[in-house]
Design an enzyme around this catalytic site. Structure first.
Site, short mmCIF file in Angstrom:
data_model
loop_
_atom_site.label_atom_id
_atom_site.label_comp_id
_atom_site.label_asym_id
_atom_site.label_seq_id
_atom_site.Cartn_x
_atom_site.Cartn_y
_atom_site.Cartn_z
N ARG A 10 0.73 -1.26 -0.03
CA ARG A 10 -0.05 0.28 -0.11
C ARG A 10 0.70 1.28 0.20
O ARG A 10 0.71 2.29 -0.97
CB ARG A 10 -0.76 -0.13 1.17
CG ARG A 10 -1.79 1.12 1.00
CD ARG A 10 -3.12 0.85 1.74
NE ARG A 10 -4.08 -0.11 1.75
CZ ARG A 10 -5.42 0.70 0.82
NH1 ARG A 10 -5.00 1.89 0.58
NH2 ARG A 10 -6.27 -0.16 0.14
N GLU A 62 -9.50 6.38 6.55
CA GLU A 62 -8.61 6.47 6.82
C GLU A 62 -7.49 7.94 5.40
O GLU A 62 -6.59 8.21 6.51
CB GLU A 62 -7.51 5.17 5.82
CG GLU A 62 -7.66 3.84 6.80
CD GLU A 62 -7.12 2.77 6.22
OE1 GLU A 62 -7.61 2.45 5.06
OE2 GLU A 62 -6.34 2.35 6.21
#
Lengths: 783, 480
Positions: free
Chosen positions: A325, A728
């Site tokens: 990620r 997030e």
């Protein structure tokens, strides 16, 4: 049930529930102290309390383990050691490497060795300290750059590539190279790790666990006990914060409690005191990043060679996906024409670092945001212009380094809207002017964007289930696979179900997340809680709506199209209606099942890791923030004085909850980049192991100017009511604070030097950067 | 026996372990679990409760960290927890404000915030934002980013602080008065270990002669950590918080004399009047919860190298009045700190009061540098007491914290300052002399290099703040 409930008094007036700022479903309980967390539950009679004995060294072998004084200590009933575990010893979430207890090799300070169960928590804790452990100590590996140099990896490296970056770099008019260290972060959920295991029949157990992933706790408990999964039920009503720290690393304590239940036959609670929690659980990965970047006279990037290296600690845990990620976000919002991205998973002798809001994304973005500021100092223009110039655009400028096309890109529009609303340009001029007359204090300003990919990159996790019961009084129980950790998931699910059935949200009760209600769930993580579980709950609601509609159509002799749900009522035929409760009773009496499951899986996503190509993300969430800081050039102290945020939540399901996520994420991100400093000493012992030494933001760190707006626009993808994930993405808006600090420091060189500023940018690092910038200026050099 | 009111219920205890904290009492003995444990070290505020105490015929409401408050210290007081705020099922105004303004997310820190906000509501009508921040700086929230909590506290503006506790204030005062008059001294005894609550200096002196190893509990904000973190089990604890002679403040022309048991909060108004720079430091010493408990006497006797008041007391040349048995003596602060956590306090001795001389021609500057502005321990704390005549330094006393194993004066730097003009050029020798005075260490808070650099730069800040640029903001806290 023979007599049906009296429903004549039930009123169904309020309807339509998404899009309004419904208060958190537990708010009245939070403020009254009646919201129950695992440690608050009334323990069953005879409950024992576990305390974990852990290693004091970071690397070596246990030569002798003498637990005689532990066993003899007051109140002690039993001690669990590794040889007592009948099933799996390794509880690694994805790959092996995380033994629940060790009796031999030690790989980090804080590694659990034994667990003592005593009549009280204090007795257990006192006993645990009486162990006499002899180690053969070895020199721990603590430096990520050393691990990288020696290729000490917990997992193989991964590479992404598009075009020919070497040629692009060689031919670029300008070329810059830089390295940076990005610090880790302690979750500091206010509620520490906790689990209470209660014996049940057939060797089974009921486990109350403060976890973001009940299904994984269920599986791991079953595996350490060596029983089938169907004997274990995990119950999770609410967490006092998670932030990723209870995704994989909530499980160990539940496993320990369960094993002690097996040994003693009594209920066992294991709750970690703060210092133990901070010593034994993993954190956000520190990263070591580098870029080699080529650009033209306008600062437009032509080629980029980027490296991100995560400091994973001693084992893989979730690091493979976390470093992936970071790689997926090393471009952030910018088009990189010819690009290579390398991602490494370095092994060091610390706790195994784990999920934390953003899951590697923030660490990856840091390198490209550093590049934007650095390019601007070379070209001699406002970093905002460089950022806007390099954004993803239309055809030819819309392909990510992993070959996903960036669709529905709103960032330029969003940034320009924020540029206006924050009065960025005028403030820029005013600040530069002010700085020229201020002797000690210097102000800085920065606007940074966020483009964050939504979906688990491990494809099979992108599924969810829900279970809805309608009772004969019209009241509803909803259960789903997501967990509530404060983010307002249950509140949004209530709103979604209320909207799907056009009923009053107050008729809906959400129950604790339980593995015996909805099985095989995914962790509540990756910002996906509402996207996945909300859609599953909606599907369950629509199934029930369909059944009731069919029943009414059949019994009342109309077509199903003539049945509709509105205003808490069910309407049919020519203007006839009954309350929702009456409809429920009507359906029950006509022998219609009023319980339904719902299921959802995310469409469109795929990723071929061999080729490093695909569409790992269903869509992107976007946002931008302007931060203004003031820096003291004598001490390095600073303050964030103003923040303006515009964030893309799609169509907001609950504006107040979304705003809460944005503000909270921002401040948490600000803490990560500023005051939250993890320190391990040369022996690998964590010295910042409590809130006296590890400083998360406190109340006066919240800027006085804190304008937060939602960029409300329907998600173009088919998400639940066209909303977007919000957990997030806002975290990374805080990169603007770091960039503003660099801006203020750069001012002492009249913006000629682009100062290096590793994070966390503590006052000490800021002062060093000020001194280094002045020194570089004195040498007359450019950066 | 110790006796206190738990809301409106009288609690009498005598066989509790003397080191039982209020939090432990609440969660494991009273089984009231609305109050949460976040850190058990007084740093997060999740366990905040309010203690109401009768002072000068009024109830004073103080928020404290129950995790580092010993149960015995409740003797004669009223303990209020989050469970007590609702009335007839209706939320208290502070609770309702937090609900209405979305002030809770995970909810775990919320009971602590509610109690701090409740104390603020009782003590400060229509608080400003700065007062809200001061009132809540000891409560950490990891979810909200604080904005809605600030808004909730501000939304109570205009409310008079009225609630069920106001209605019963007289009755509570009477009950507390009766309680104390019936049982003036308190005591807990469990398996031969004791917690004493003496009420006079004579009693305290005599107890210390009997138990020379006893630990004195003033605020207990540091001592309690040995219990909650190191799991020590002290045999005898003696609480100074009810010793009348230790609770007095005397303000004369020559000196401000503060009883060793006076909390920072109680000392703050007079310090603000006479030593404003000192009082400003107090705003950043710990949190309100800590300042409501912690004392100047405790901070000095504890002799931590990172205590914030000793550097100031060194700069101000304070005098400690010490009692041992029937002997009384004065110890100049210069002679008090002998080594790391080692002082000139004799066995069985205790500080009765601290005398701070007033010197009208003296300028005091106090600077605290730490990672976080709220509730943090100093990397460097500097106190500069200077007498400047015609631009030249006539006298200088520089006290520093965080620079050595004890709070210490910078004697060489002082000498280098005296006689010099107080200007950028005039302090260069003193800045260099600081490197001879101190060789600070690296630790979790800062490196030695940074500490020294900051200490030197703080001299410069003092010059700037008193020089031609004094109108300009020189510190981030002044700007923002």
């Amino acid at each position: 049930m023979r007599n049906l409930s009296d429903i004549s008094h039930t009123k169904q007036t309020k309807t339509g529930a998404t899009g309004v700022s419904k208060k958190h479903e537990s708010a009245p309980k939070h403020v009254a102290g009646t919201a129950v967390y695992v440690d608050d539950m009334q323990e069953p009679r005879g409950t024992l309390y576990g305390a974990v004995g852990y290693s004091s060294i970071a690397k070596g072998r246990i030569m002798a383990l003498d637990l005689a004084s532990v066993r003899a200590s007051e109140g002690v009933v039993d001690v669990l050691e590794v040889q007592d575990i009948p099933g799996h010893i390794d509880i690694g979430a994805v790959f092996g490497g995380d033994p629940l207890l060790t009796s031999d090799e030690v790989k980090y300070q804080g590694q659990p060795i034994f667990v003592v169960a005593a009549a009280t928590e204090l007795q257990a804790r006192r006993a645990a300290r009486k162990a006499i452990i002899q180690y053969q100590e070895e020199t721990p590996l603590l430096d990520v750059t050393k691990a990288l140099g020696e290729q000490q990896f917990v997992r193989p490296s991964h590479f992404m590539k598009r075009g020919d970056q070497d040629a692009a770099l060689a031919n670029a008019p300008h070329r810059l190279q830089a390295k940076q260290h990005v610090g880790g972060q302690e979750h500091f959920y206010l509620e520490g790790q906790a689990a209470l295991a209660v014996p049940a029949e057939d060797g089974g157990m009921l486990v109350y666990s403060s976890t973001q992933h009940p299904s994984e706790v269920q599986k791991l408990v079953a595996e350490v006990l060596n029983v089938p999964l169907n004997r274990i039920t995990v119950d999770m009503r609410r967490m006092g914060g998670g932030f990723g720290g209870k995704e994989s690393q909530g499980a160990a304590w539940a496993c320990m409690a369960a094993l002690l239940v097996m040994k003693t036959g009594r209920a066992v609670k294991v709750r970690l005191p703060r210092v133990d929690d901070m010593s034994m659980t993993g954190k956000r990965h520190p990263f070591y990043n580098a870029y080699d970047i080529g650009f033209d006279e306008q600062g437009l990037i032509l080629g980029a060679d980027i490296m991100v290296a995560g400091d994973c600690g001693h084992s893989p845990d979730l690091s493979d996906a976390i470093v992936d990620r970071a790689m997926f976000h090393a471009d952030n919002a910018y088009y990189l024409p010819d690009v290579a991205i390398a991602g490494h998973r370095c092994m060091t002798n610390t706790v195994s670092h784990t999920a934390f809001r953003g899951f590697g994304g923030p660490q990856g973005m840091m390198i490209i945001e550093r590049a934007m500021d650095d390019i601007a100092r070379v070209i001699g223009c406002d970093p905002l212009d460089i950022r806007k110039r390099n954004l993803y655009g239309g055809a030819g400028r819309d392909m990510t380094p992993y070959h996903q096309q960036v669709e529905h890109n709103v960032l330029l529009e969003l940034i320009e809207q924020l540029e206006q609303s924050s009065d960025y340009r005028a403030r820029r001029d005013e600040i530069t002017q002010w700085n020229s007359t201020s002797k000690v204090l210097k102000r800085g300003l920065a606007l940074t964007p966020v483009k964050f990919g939504i979906s688990f990159t491990l494809q099979h996790l992108n599924q969810a289930g829900a279970l809805i019961h309608i009772y004969t009084d019209g009241s509803i129980q909803v259960n789903h696979g997501g967990t509530e950790m404060g983010q307002g998931l249950h509140t949004k699910i209530i709103q979604i179900v209320a909207e799907a059935l056009s009923i009053d949200p107050n008729e809906i009760q959400i129950t604790a997340t339980r593995t015996d209600k909805v099985p095989n769930t995914s962790p509540t993580a990756a910002s996906s809680g509402t996207d996945l579980n909300g859609q599953a709950a909606k599907n369950a609601a629509l199934t029930l709506k369909q059944r009731i509609s069919e029943c009414i159509a059949e019994q009342k002799g109309c077509t199903i199209e003539q049945v509709s749900f509105a205003d808490g009522k069910v309407h049919w035929g020519e203007g006839e209606s009954m309350s929702f409760a009456e409809a429920a009773q009507f359906a029950y009496v006509n022998r219609v099942s009023l319980s339904a499951t719902g299921y959802y899986k995310t469409p469109k996503i795929w990723y071929d890791r061999e080729q490093a190509k695909g569409r790992p993300f269903f869509y992107f969430a976007n946002g931008a923030a302007v931060s203004e800081v003031v820096v003291d050039t004598l001490t390095g102290e600073y303050k964030v004085v103003g923040v303006d945020i515009l964030h893309d939540v799609g169509r907001s399901l609950n504006p107040a909850v979304d705003r809460g996520q944005i503000e909270g994420g921002f401040i948490q991100g600000m803490g990560w980049l500023t005051t939250e400093e993890l320190k391990w000493n040369e022996k690998g012992v964590l010295t910042s192991n409590g809130p006296a030494t590890y400083k998360i933001p406190a109340i006066s760190d919240t800027p006085k100017r804190f304008n937060v707006d939602l960029f409300e626009r329907d998600n173009d993808e088919e998400t639940v009511y066209h909303s977007k994930a919000v957990g997030e993405p806002p975290f990374m808006l805080a990169i603007s604070v770091w960039s503003a600090l660099r801006d203020a420091i750069s001012n002492v060189s009249d913006y000629n030097v682009s100062p290096a500023l590793d994070t966390p940018a503590t006052p000490e690092r800021v002062l060093h950067a000020v001194m280094a910038t002045k020194a570089e200026m004195a040498r007359g050099g450019e950066s | 026996m110790i006796r206190f009111l738990f809301n409106d219920e009288l609690v009498c205890l005598d066989d509790c372990s003397p080191d039982t904290t209020v939090l432990e009492y609440l969660r494991t003995i009273a089984e009231q679990r609305g109050t949460k444990e976040g850190c058990a070290s007084g740093d997060c505020g999740a366990c905040t409760v309010v203690i109401a105490e009768a002072i000068d015929g009024q109830l004073r409401y103080c928020n404290v960290n129950s995790c580092i408050t010993f149960l015995g210290g409740l003797h004669g007081k009223q303990l209020l927890t989050v469970e007590h705020l609702q009335q007839s099922g209706a939320l208290h105004p502070v609770q309702q404000a937090m609900v209405d303004l979305h002030g809770s997310q995970c909810g775990f820190c919320t009971p602590g915030f509610i109690m701090s906000m409740f104390a603020l509501y009782k003590n400060t009508h229509s608080p400003s934002r700065a007062e809200v921040e001061r009132g809540l700086a000891g409560n950490l929230c990891r979810c909200t980013g604080y904005r809605p909590i600030i808004d909730a506290a501000l939304s109570l503006a205009g409310k008079s602080g009225q609630d069920q506790f106001s209605d019963s204030e007289q009755a509570t005062l009477e009950r507390l008065t009766t309680l104390v008059s019936e049982t003036p001294t308190g005591q807990l005894t469990y398996r031969g270990r004791h917690f004493f609550v003496p009420t006079s200096s004579d009693e305290l002196a005599s107890l210390l002669l009997t138990y020379p190893d006893a630990k004195l509990v003033a605020g207990g904000t540091d001592l309690a950590l040995s219990v909650t973190q190191q799991l020590q089990q002290p045999n005898v604890l003696i609480y100074t918080g009810r010793v009348a002679e230790l609770l007095t403040i005397t303000d004369s022309d020559a000196a401000l004399t503060i009883g060793a048991g006076v909390s920072y909060s109680e000392a703050e108004p007079l310090l603000h009047q006479h030593f404003p720079a000192f009082a400003e430091l107090l705003d950043r010493l710990g949190s309100l919860q800590v300042r409501n408990q912690g004392t100047l006497g405790g901070n000095v006797a504890n002799a931590s190298p990172i205590g914030d008041t000793p550097p100031v007391l060194l700069a101000l040349n304070a005098v400690l009045h010490v009692r041992t048995g029937d002997q009384r003596q004065s110890i100049g602060i210069d002679d008090f700190f002998l080594g790391y956590r080692h002082t000139a306090l004799p066995e069985s001795g205790f500080i009765e009061r601290i005398e701070i001389p007033k010197q009208p021609d003296q300028q005091l500057s106090v600077f605290k540098v730490s990672k976080r502005l709220d509730d943090d321990i100093s990397a460097v704390c500097a106190a500069l007491a200077l007498v400047i005549e015609e631009g030249h330094v006539r006298a200088a006393r520089l006290g520093f914290g965080g620079m050595a194993a004890t709070p210490a004066r910078a004697l060489k730097a002082e000498q280098a300052l005296i006689g010099q003009p107080f200007t950028e050029a005039g302090i260069v020798a003193a800045q260099q002399a600081l490197a001879q005075d101190f060789q600070p260490i690296d630790d979790v808070r800062a490196t030695g290099t940074y500490r020294l650099m900051v200490a030197q730069n703080l001299l410069l800040r003092a010059v700037y703040e008193q020089g031609a640029d004094k109108e300009q903001a020189m510190e981030v806290v002044q700007y923002a």
